[in-house]
Design a protein around this motif. Sequence first.
Motif, PDB file in Angstrom:
ATOM      1  N   UNK A  71     -25.407  -6.019 -46.255  1.00  0.00           N
ATOM      2  CA  UNK A  71     -24.584  -6.724 -45.312  1.00  0.00           C
ATOM      3  C   UNK A  71     -25.205  -7.255 -44.173  1.00  0.00           C
ATOM      4  N   UNK A  72     -24.483  -8.251 -43.516  1.00  0.00           N
ATOM      5  CA  UNK A  72     -24.841  -8.663 -42.248  1.00  0.00           C
ATOM      6  C   UNK A  72     -24.964  -7.683 -41.235  1.00  0.00           C
ATOM      7  N   UNK A  73     -25.904  -7.908 -40.105  1.00  0.00           N
ATOM      8  CA  UNK A  73     -26.010  -7.192 -38.856  1.00  0.00           C
ATOM      9  C   UNK A  73     -27.238  -6.338 -38.947  1.00  0.00           C
ATOM     10  N   UNK A  74     -27.538  -5.712 -37.821  1.00  0.00           N
ATOM     11  CA  UNK A  74     -28.838  -5.010 -37.735  1.00  0.00           C
ATOM     12  C   UNK A  74     -28.646  -3.736 -36.959  1.00  0.00           C
ATOM     13  N   UNK A  75     -28.768  -2.313 -37.380  1.00  0.00           N
ATOM     14  CA  UNK A  75     -28.699  -1.333 -36.569  1.00  0.00           C
ATOM     15  C   UNK A  75     -29.780  -0.378 -37.212  1.00  0.00           C
ATOM     16  N   UNK A  76     -29.955   0.705 -36.728  1.00  0.00           N
ATOM     17  CA  UNK A  76     -30.940   1.688 -37.298  1.00  0.00           C
ATOM     18  C   UNK A  76     -30.516   2.243 -38.495  1.00  0.00           C
ATOM     19  N   UNK A  77     -29.328   2.012 -39.080  1.00  0.00           N
ATOM     20  CA  UNK A  77     -29.110   2.562 -40.171  1.00  0.00           C
ATOM     21  C   UNK A  77     -29.584   1.260 -41.262  1.00  0.00           C
ATOM     22  N   UNK A  78     -29.534   0.171 -40.852  1.00  0.00           N
ATOM     23  CA  UNK A  78     -30.156  -1.102 -41.579  1.00  0.00           C
ATOM     24  C   UNK A  78     -31.479  -0.872 -41.725  1.00  0.00           C
ATOM     25  N   UNK A  79     -32.252  -0.693 -40.743  1.00  0.00           N
ATOM     26  CA  UNK A  79     -33.722  -0.420 -40.726  1.00  0.00           C
ATOM     27  C   UNK A  79     -33.938   0.692 -41.666  1.00  0.00           C
ATOM     28  N   UNK A  80     -33.182   1.902 -41.476  1.00  0.00           N
ATOM     29  CA  UNK A  80     -33.525   2.877 -42.421  1.00  0.00           C
ATOM     30  C   UNK A  80     -33.439   2.622 -44.009  1.00  0.00           C
ATOM     31  N   UNK A  81     -32.135   1.627 -44.171  1.00  0.00           N
ATOM     32  CA  UNK A  81     -31.750   1.524 -45.699  1.00  0.00           C
ATOM     33  C   UNK A  81     -33.038   0.363 -46.018  1.00  0.00           C
ATOM     34  N   UNK A  82     -33.566  -0.504 -45.376  1.00  0.00           N
ATOM     35  CA  UNK A  82     -34.656  -1.277 -45.848  1.00  0.00           C
ATOM     36  C   UNK A  82     -35.592  -0.334 -46.290  1.00  0.00           C
ATOM     37  N   UNK A  83     -36.197   0.573 -45.430  1.00  0.00           N
ATOM     38  CA  UNK A  83     -37.182   1.327 -45.743  1.00  0.00           C
ATOM     39  C   UNK A  83     -36.994   2.006 -46.884  1.00  0.00           C
ATOM     40  N   UNK A  97     -45.013  -4.188 -30.191  1.00  0.00           N
ATOM     41  CA  UNK A  97     -44.155  -4.533 -28.673  1.00  0.00           C
ATOM     42  C   UNK A  97     -44.767  -5.899 -28.241  1.00  0.00           C
ATOM     43  N   UNK A  98     -45.384  -6.553 -29.206  1.00  0.00           N
ATOM     44  CA  UNK A  98     -46.184  -7.869 -28.767  1.00  0.00           C
ATOM     45  C   UNK A  98     -45.056  -8.829 -28.364  1.00  0.00           C
ATOM     46  N   UNK A  99     -44.197  -9.361 -29.074  1.00  0.00           N
ATOM     47  CA  UNK A  99     -43.162 -10.127 -28.399  1.00  0.00           C
ATOM     48  C   UNK A  99     -41.789 -10.096 -29.419  1.00  0.00           C
ATOM     49  N   UNK A 100     -40.948 -10.680 -28.845  1.00  0.00           N
ATOM     50  CA  UNK A 100     -39.402 -10.511 -29.363  1.00  0.00           C
ATOM     51  C   UNK A 100     -39.345 -10.534 -31.008  1.00  0.00           C
ATOM     52  N   UNK A 101     -39.934 -11.677 -31.452  1.00  0.00           N
ATOM     53  CA  UNK A 101     -39.679 -11.959 -33.044  1.00  0.00           C
ATOM     54  C   UNK A 101     -40.723 -11.125 -33.733  1.00  0.00           C
ATOM     55  N   UNK A 102     -41.852 -10.672 -33.101  1.00  0.00           N
ATOM     56  CA  UNK A 102     -42.847  -9.596 -33.692  1.00  0.00           C
ATOM     57  C   UNK A 102     -42.345  -8.213 -33.655  1.00  0.00           C
ATOM     58  N   UNK A 103     -41.444  -8.093 -32.793  1.00  0.00           N
ATOM     59  CA  UNK A 103     -40.998  -6.649 -32.864  1.00  0.00           C
ATOM     60  C   UNK A 103     -40.064  -6.595 -33.732  1.00  0.00           C
ATOM     61  N   UNK A 104     -38.920  -7.544 -33.976  1.00  0.00           N
ATOM     62  CA  UNK A 104     -38.175  -7.916 -34.748  1.00  0.00           C
ATOM     63  C   UNK A 104     -38.483  -7.665 -36.257  1.00  0.00           C
ATOM     64  N   UNK A 105     -39.607  -8.503 -36.501  1.00  0.00           N
ATOM     65  CA  UNK A 105     -40.246  -8.409 -37.873  1.00  0.00           C
ATOM     66  C   UNK A 105     -40.910  -7.006 -38.182  1.00  0.00           C
ATOM     67  N   UNK A 106     -41.431  -6.307 -37.124  1.00  0.00           N
ATOM     68  CA  UNK A 106     -41.937  -4.945 -37.469  1.00  0.00           C
ATOM     69  C   UNK A 106     -40.609  -4.077 -37.868  1.00  0.00           C
ATOM     70  N   UNK A 107     -39.475  -4.141 -37.243  1.00  0.00           N
ATOM     71  CA  UNK A 107     -38.311  -3.331 -37.756  1.00  0.00           C
ATOM     72  C   UNK A 107     -37.892  -3.497 -39.207  1.00  0.00           C
ATOM     73  N   UNK A 108     -38.045  -5.026 -39.479  1.00  0.00           N
ATOM     74  CA  UNK A 108     -37.146  -5.390 -40.858  1.00  0.00           C
ATOM     75  C   UNK A 108     -37.901  -6.024 -41.696  1.00  0.00           C
ATOM     76  N   UNK A 109     -39.338  -6.044 -41.689  1.00  0.00           N
ATOM     77  CA  UNK A 109     -40.102  -6.753 -42.615  1.00  0.00           C
ATOM     78  C   UNK A 109     -39.940  -6.391 -44.065  1.00  0.00           C
ATOM     79  N   UNK A 110     -39.637  -7.369 -44.716  1.00  0.00           N
ATOM     80  CA  UNK A 110     -39.407  -7.219 -46.238  1.00  0.00           C
ATOM     81  C   UNK A 110     -40.569  -7.039 -47.188  1.00  0.00           C
ATOM     82  N   UNK A 111     -41.445  -7.910 -47.102  1.00  0.00           N
ATOM     83  CA  UNK A 111     -42.564  -7.881 -47.930  1.00  0.00           C
ATOM     84  C   UNK A 111     -43.572  -8.893 -47.222  1.00  0.00           C
ATOM     85  N   UNK A 112     -44.490  -9.154 -48.184  1.00  0.00           N
ATOM     86  CA  UNK A 112     -45.555 -10.064 -47.803  1.00  0.00           C
ATOM     87  C   UNK A 112     -47.147  -9.588 -48.452  1.00  0.00           C
TER      88      UNK A 112
END
Lengths: 254, 495
Positions: free
Chosen positions: B44-56, B190-205
Amino acid sequence: MLSIKNLHANVDGKEILKGINLEIKTGEVHAIMGPNGSGKSTLANVLTGNKSYEVTNGTVLFEGKDLLDMDPETRAREGLFLAFQYPIEIPGISNATFLKTALNEIRKYNNLAELTPKEFLDRIKDKAKVLGLDDTLISRAVNVGFSGGEKKRNEIFQMLMLEPKFVLLDETDSGLDIDALRIVSNGVNIYRNPNNAFLVVTHYQRLLNYIQPDFVHVLSKGRIIKSGGKELALELEEKGYDWIKTKEFETEKV
Amino acid sequence: MNEIEEKKTISTETSSDDMKVLDDLTSSEYKWGFITDIESETAAKGLNEDVVRMISKKKNEPEWMTEWRLKAFRYWQKMEEPNWPNVHYPKINFQDISYYSAPKQKPKLNSLDEVDPELLKTFEKLGIPLGEQKLLAGVAVDAVFDSVSVATTFRESLKEKGIIFCSISEAVKEHPELIKKYLGSVVPYTDNFYASLNAAVFSDGSFVWIPKGVRCPMELSTYFRINSQDTGQFERTLIVAEEGAYVSYLEGCTAPIRDNNQLHAAVVELVTMDNAEMKYSTVQNWYPGDKEGKGGIYNFVTKRGACRGKNSKISWTQVETGSAITWKYPSCILQGDNSVGEFYSVAVTNNYQQADTGTKMIHLGKNTKSTVVSKGISAGFSNNSYRGLIKIGKNAEGSRNYTQCDSMLMSDKCGAHTFPYIEVENESSKVEHEATTSKIGEDQIFYLNQRGISTEDAVNMIVNGFCKEVFKELPMEFAVEAQKLLAISLEGSVG
C-alpha cells in the motif's frame, strides 16, 4: 544537362541574382567569372539548395527534372556536387566514415548496392593517390585541423569518390599555392569526361589555365553580361572587369 | 579559493523551415513504452516504520539489516528535500508512493527456462542480453525487474574465480561480513535526503565482489526496469574490487510510459583497494515524459566511488538520454596516493526534460589525478546543467585535474548551463577547466546534405562526433546502443 532560365534569388531580402539564363550540356565545362559581389557564390548555393538563399523566380532543370523542387540531399543524390569555397569542419567524424555514409546514400538512391569494405577501401586508395593525399588524412576528422590547401584537396577527393554528374567548383583556386593548384586541377581534368559537366566559379583567370573551359560567362550585378569562349577569360585578365562594365554601360546607353 | 561561474546561453533565431522539420519529426514516441501484464505484489502507498519493517521482513533480512534501515528511516524523517539543483518540479508526496513491488510468482530459479515467459518477453523487447545467444557474447546479467532480482546468469563460472555477483538481498543473507563491512561505507545513510530514503526502503540491486588479484573475465551487467505504476524504485548497488582486482560493470535502464511521474532514487557504491581498477558504465533511457512534459521518471541518484587503495582507479562513463528530471553526480573520492578518477558523460535533454548532472572529484591522496569530460546536448525546451566540484585537499600534493565541459544547443528554446566549483588547498596541484558552448551548425548540416546525407542522419553524425570522446570509453556493445539511443532521443530536434 543543366538548364537555368530567368533565375532570381534573394539573400536576406536583397535581390542578388536578377535573371540568370544558362544552358550547360553534357561534356561541357563552363566558367563563371565576375567581380566580388556579382552573385557567383549565390548561384552555386542556390543550385545546391542552401536554405539561406531564397529563389523568387525562374526555373532550373537538371536532366529534365525540376531541381528547385528537390531538397539539398536529393540534388546531391541526383548527381550534383559542390566543391565548397570554405569547406566545413565536422569534429569527431572521420573522413572515411563521412564518405562511406555519403557514398552509400547516393548509391542507395540510384538503386546500386553498397560497396563492400574492400571495394570502398580500394577506391579510397585509388583516388587518394591521384591527389597525393596521405592515408592519415582519410582517418582524420572531416576538415578538422586541415590547412587551406588540404581542405580544397579534400573537396576534390570527395568529388572523385562520389562520382557526381555535375560539379560546381566554387572558388576552388582561392588560397592555393601553385603546386596545390596543379594537383587540384589535375584531379578535375582526370575526372572530366563526355558524360559529366562542370561549372567553375572563379574570380581569377589563373585556374582556367589549368582547367580549360569550353565557355566563359561574365557575371555582374546578378546578370550574365557577356559570354564567349576561353579567350574571353584572357581578355578579362588583361583588361580587368571595368572594361566589361564600361561596355555594359555603353550598351545600356545605346 | 572558490569559484562559481554560471553560463547561460539561449541562442539564435531559427528559420520557419527548420521549425517545420522539427514539428514533422518530433512525433517519435518512446520505444520502450510497453507494460508487462504480470501479477505483482505491491505494498500500500505510504511510508512509516511498519512499511520499512515489512520490506525487511519480505526479504527475510537479518535483524541488523532491519535496524540499519530503521536508523536510516528515522534520520530521513528529520531531513529536508534539497532544492538547490537547477530543476523544477511539483513537490513529491512521499506518502503517495508505494515502496515495494515484486512479481508475485517468486520462486528460486536455476535456469532461464523457469522464468515467467511474460518476463522473458519483456526482456526480449528490451534487448537485454539474457538469452542463450547473448550468453555467448560473454555478458553476465543480473536483471532487476521492479524490485526483485529474477535471474542471474553466469554466476557459476564467476564463482570458480571466487567472484561474487548476486542480488544485494542475497548478499545480505549469504555474505553478511562483506555487506557489514562495505554497505554505506561510501554513501552513509546520513549522506543526503534521497540516499537516506534509499537506505530505509531499498528493494534490491546488485552486489559484486572481486577477490584479491582477480581480473573479472567478462563485463558484468544489470538491467533495471520500472514496471508497476507509482512504485518508487530504490536499488542499491555495491561493487568492491580488492587489491589488484579489475572489473567492468554495465548498467542499463528503461521504464514504460506512465502518466504519473515515478521516483527512482538509487545508490551506487564502489570501492577499489590498492592497484585495483573499476569501470562503471551506464546507459540510461528512463521514460522522459511526453512532448508536453507530462509524466516521466524522476531520477535522483547518488553514485560514488572510493579509491581507497594506492594506485587504484575508478572510471565512470554515462550516457543519459532519459528521465524527466535527472539529478546525479557520479563522484570519486581519491583517497589512496596516485589514485585516478575519471568521469565521461553525455547528457541529452529534449522536449521538457531537465538534467542537473556532473561529478565531484575529491582529491585527498598525494599525486592523485582526475579527468572530467562532459558533453551536454539540449534540444526542444529542455534545460541541461553541468555541475561539478573539483576539490584538492591540503595533503593531496602534486594532484592534477583536467575538466572539459562542452555544450551543444539544438534549438533556440533550450538552455545549457555550467556550474563548476573548484577548491584547491595546496600550491603544488594543478586544475584545468575548459568549456565551450555552440549551436549545432546549419552550415555543417548543409555540408552533409550536399553530400547526399539527410538532415536526420547529418544531425546524428554531428552529435556523435561531438560525443566521440565519451563513446570511445564505453564497451563496444554499449557504444553501439548509446549511438542508437542518441539518434532516437534527438529525432527531429533540429530547430
